[in-house]
Design a protein around this motif. Structure first.
Motif, PDB file in Angstrom:
ATOM      1  N   MET A   1     -35.606  39.037  92.276  1.00 38.02           N
ATOM      2  CA  MET A   1     -36.033  39.885  93.386  1.00 38.02           C
ATOM      3  C   MET A   1     -34.909  39.967  94.410  1.00 38.02           C
ATOM      4  N   LEU A   2     -34.459  41.171  94.737  1.00 41.29           N
ATOM      5  CA  LEU A   2     -33.427  41.359  95.754  1.00 41.29           C
ATOM      6  C   LEU A   2     -34.079  41.460  97.128  1.00 41.29           C
ATOM      7  N   ILE A   3     -33.654  40.595  98.033  1.00 41.21           N
ATOM      8  CA  ILE A   3     -34.198  40.545  99.391  1.00 41.21           C
ATOM      9  C   ILE A   3     -33.033  40.508 100.373  1.00 41.21           C
ATOM     10  N   ASP A   4     -33.089  41.350 101.392  1.00 39.75           N
ATOM     11  CA  ASP A   4     -32.115  41.287 102.482  1.00 39.75           C
ATOM     12  C   ASP A   4     -32.815  40.654 103.672  1.00 39.75           C
ATOM     13  N   SER A   5     -32.440  39.421 103.974  1.00 42.50           N
ATOM     14  CA  SER A   5     -33.163  38.633 104.974  1.00 42.50           C
ATOM     15  C   SER A   5     -32.768  38.937 106.409  1.00 42.50           C
ATOM     16  N   HIS A   6     -31.782  39.826 106.614  1.00 48.38           N
ATOM     17  CA  HIS A   6     -31.314  40.066 107.986  1.00 48.38           C
ATOM     18  C   HIS A   6     -30.688  41.457 108.073  1.00 48.38           C
ATOM     19  N   VAL A   7     -31.474  42.415 108.542  1.00 51.47           N
ATOM     20  CA  VAL A   7     -30.986  43.781 108.745  1.00 51.47           C
ATOM     21  C   VAL A   7     -31.228  44.175 110.193  1.00 51.47           C
ATOM     22  N   ASN A   8     -30.451  45.151 110.639  1.00 52.56           N
ATOM     23  CA  ASN A   8     -30.610  45.702 111.986  1.00 52.56           C
ATOM     24  C   ASN A   8     -30.787  47.214 111.860  1.00 52.56           C
ATOM     25  N   LEU A   9     -31.848  47.615 111.171  1.00 55.07           N
ATOM     26  CA  LEU A   9     -32.032  49.025 110.842  1.00 55.07           C
ATOM     27  C   LEU A   9     -32.416  49.884 112.041  1.00 55.07           C
ATOM     28  N   HIS A  10     -32.787  49.249 113.138  1.00 53.11           N
ATOM     29  CA  HIS A  10     -33.077  49.998 114.361  1.00 53.11           C
ATOM     30  C   HIS A  10     -31.806  50.334 115.133  1.00 53.11           C
ATOM     31  N   ALA A  11     -30.655  49.837 114.684  1.00 50.73           N
ATOM     32  CA  ALA A  11     -29.398  50.031 115.409  1.00 50.73           C
ATOM     33  C   ALA A  11     -29.021  51.509 115.474  1.00 50.73           C
ATOM     34  N   ARG A  18     -31.265  57.090 108.910  1.00 52.03           N
ATOM     35  CA  ARG A  18     -32.014  55.849 108.673  1.00 52.03           C
ATOM     36  C   ARG A  18     -32.877  55.930 107.412  1.00 52.03           C
ATOM     37  N   ASP A  19     -33.579  57.035 107.234  1.00 55.20           N
ATOM     38  CA  ASP A  19     -34.452  57.168 106.067  1.00 55.20           C
ATOM     39  C   ASP A  19     -33.644  57.119 104.769  1.00 55.20           C
ATOM     40  N   ALA A  20     -32.459  57.738 104.778  1.00 56.28           N
ATOM     41  CA  ALA A  20     -31.611  57.737 103.581  1.00 56.28           C
ATOM     42  C   ALA A  20     -31.088  56.338 103.289  1.00 56.28           C
ATOM     43  N   VAL A  21     -30.768  55.581 104.334  1.00 54.29           N
ATOM     44  CA  VAL A  21     -30.291  54.202 104.160  1.00 54.29           C
ATOM     45  C   VAL A  21     -31.386  53.344 103.523  1.00 54.29           C
ATOM     46  N   ARG A  26     -33.823  50.796  98.486  1.00 53.54           N
ATOM     47  CA  ARG A  26     -34.864  50.728  97.463  1.00 53.54           C
ATOM     48  C   ARG A  26     -34.306  51.111  96.097  1.00 53.54           C
ATOM     49  N   ASP A  27     -33.463  52.147  96.066  1.00 56.09           N
ATOM     50  CA  ASP A  27     -32.860  52.562  94.800  1.00 56.09           C
ATOM     51  C   ASP A  27     -31.985  51.464  94.205  1.00 56.09           C
ATOM     52  N   ALA A  28     -31.393  50.638  95.085  1.00 56.34           N
ATOM     53  CA  ALA A  28     -30.537  49.529  94.631  1.00 56.34           C
ATOM     54  C   ALA A  28     -31.347  48.309  94.218  1.00 56.34           C
ATOM     55  N   GLY A  29     -32.662  48.392  94.330  1.00 56.84           N
ATOM     56  CA  GLY A  29     -33.516  47.292  93.901  1.00 56.84           C
ATOM     57  C   GLY A  29     -33.936  46.339  94.996  1.00 56.84           C
ATOM     58  N   VAL A  30     -33.625  46.655  96.248  1.00 61.08           N
ATOM     59  CA  VAL A  30     -34.019  45.782  97.360  1.00 61.08           C
ATOM     60  C   VAL A  30     -35.518  45.962  97.601  1.00 61.08           C
ATOM     61  N   ARG A 216     -19.499  50.957 107.432  1.00 63.96           N
ATOM     62  CA  ARG A 216     -20.822  50.572 107.915  1.00 63.96           C
ATOM     63  C   ARG A 216     -21.560  49.885 106.779  1.00 63.96           C
ATOM     64  N   ASN A 217     -22.164  48.760 107.062  1.00 68.23           N
ATOM     65  CA  ASN A 217     -22.895  48.010 106.045  1.00 68.23           C
ATOM     66  C   ASN A 217     -24.294  48.589 105.863  1.00 68.23           C
ATOM     67  N   GLU A 218     -24.878  48.341 104.684  1.00 64.64           N
ATOM     68  CA  GLU A 218     -26.228  48.798 104.368  1.00 64.64           C
ATOM     69  C   GLU A 218     -26.936  47.742 103.523  1.00 64.64           C
ATOM     70  N   PRO A 219     -28.277  47.706 103.563  1.00 59.24           N
ATOM     71  CA  PRO A 219     -29.001  46.760 102.703  1.00 59.24           C
ATOM     72  C   PRO A 219     -28.713  46.973 101.213  1.00 59.24           C
ATOM     73  N   ALA A 220     -28.368  48.185 100.815  1.00 60.36           N
ATOM     74  CA  ALA A 220     -28.068  48.460  99.403  1.00 60.36           C
ATOM     75  C   ALA A 220     -26.915  47.619  98.881  1.00 60.36           C
ATOM     76  N   TYR A 221     -26.113  47.032  99.773  1.00 64.00           N
ATOM     77  CA  TYR A 221     -24.951  46.244  99.357  1.00 64.00           C
ATOM     78  C   TYR A 221     -25.265  44.764  99.152  1.00 64.00           C
ATOM     79  N   ILE A 222     -26.521  44.369  99.305  1.00 70.64           N
ATOM     80  CA  ILE A 222     -26.854  42.943  99.249  1.00 70.64           C
ATOM     81  C   ILE A 222     -26.520  42.333  97.892  1.00 70.64           C
ATOM     82  N   GLY A 223     -26.525  43.125  96.846  1.00 67.98           N
ATOM     83  CA  GLY A 223     -26.196  42.600  95.530  1.00 67.98           C
ATOM     84  C   GLY A 223     -24.801  42.015  95.444  1.00 67.98           C
ATOM     85  N   HIS A 224     -23.869  42.558  96.224  1.00 60.54           N
ATOM     86  CA  HIS A 224     -22.497  42.034  96.235  1.00 60.54           C
ATOM     87  C   HIS A 224     -22.458  40.647  96.882  1.00 60.54           C
TER      88      HIS A 224
END
Length: 258
Positions: A1-11, A18-21, A26-30, A216-224
């Motif tokens: 299960m891919l989980i990003d434990s710390h995002v600042n999506l309200h930034a 934001r919706d695309a991010v 989700r498309d990356a499996g988060v 700019r970082n995104e949750p989709a990169y958590i796999g790296h």
């Protein structure tokens, strides 16, 4: 299960897409994200994103912003944390690198967060930078007053503070910094972290991992980040995913485990 434990999506960095991010994550499996509060005065914006079923949130004030409300009370944090979508207290702590708030105010506000964590049973999400000795002292003093869970978020401080925090039962989160070529000191500490108390994060929009460093970082990169953690610890990718997933739900126990 891919989980990003710390995002600042309200930034504001996400105001245009934001919706695309979130869709790319989700498309990356988060499957889960925790949106982190930067200051209590901004909590409504932080909380709004937690209306989405795969996003949860915290409540608290970053040490940079501690000067905004030096009289912040534990009662205020406890009341806001009664919201079932709130799963942690923070991000809070000490930052003696930038000193954007006076150090005594940072410490005072940080202790208020520790009280709220103790009273609510929610984990304390801790930011620390160039404050190892004072941070260790405060955490040990506050834990002596009564137990609470704590997460040393995006840990890049020294091995001695890591040992002190591990002795208190702390969890540690690993970020994209672990992928940076010059961050061998960070990787050395990661090798010594308790293997059942490590989770991963992006801290997006900051600290994008290699190969996205500087963007700019995104949750989709958590796999790296997860892949680098596996490499540093000598785990398979599946092992790293399983261990960090278990550690996440052990820490953020208000979130139902699937």
């Amino acid at each position: 299960m891919l989980i990003d434990s710390h995002v600042n999506l309200h930034a504001p960095q996400y105001d245009e897409d934001r919706d695309a991010v979130i869709a790319r994550a989700r498309d990356a499996g988060v499957q889960l994200m925790v949106n982190i509060s930067d200051r209590v005065s901004n909590f409504a914006k932080v909380r709004a994103l937690a209306d989405l079923p795969d996003i949860w949130c915290t409540v608290g004030t970053h040490p940079h912003e501690a000067k905004e409300n030096p009289e912040l009370s534990a009662a205020t944090l406890i009341e806001l944390a009664d919201d079932p979508r709130v799963v942690g207290i923070g991000e809070c702590g000490l930052d003696f690198h930038y000193d954007l708030s006076p150090r005594d105010i940072q410490a005072k506000v940080f202790r208020v967060h520790a009280t709220a964590a103790r009273e609510t049973g929610l984990p304390l999400v801790v930011h620390t930078r160039e404050a190892d000795e004072v941070m260790g002292e405060i955490l040990e003093e506050e834990r002596a007053r009564g137990p609470f869970k704590l997460l040393m978020h995006c840990y890049t401080s020294g091995p001695e503070l890591a040992r002190r925090c591990a002795a208190l039962g702390a969890w540690f989160s690993v970020s994209g910094i672990a992928t940076f070529k010059a961050a061998e000191d960070v990787r050395e500490v990661i090798r010594e972290m308790p293997g059942d108390r490590i989770i991963v994060e992006t801290d997006c929009p900051y600290l994008a991992p290699v190969p996205y460093r500087g963007r700019r970082n995104e949750p989709a990169y958590i796999g790296h980040v997860l892949a680098k953690l596996a490499d540093v610890r000598g785990w398979s990718l599946a092992e790293a995913e399983a261990k960090t997933t278990d550690a996440f739900f052990d820490l953020f126990d208000r979130i139902p485990r699937p």
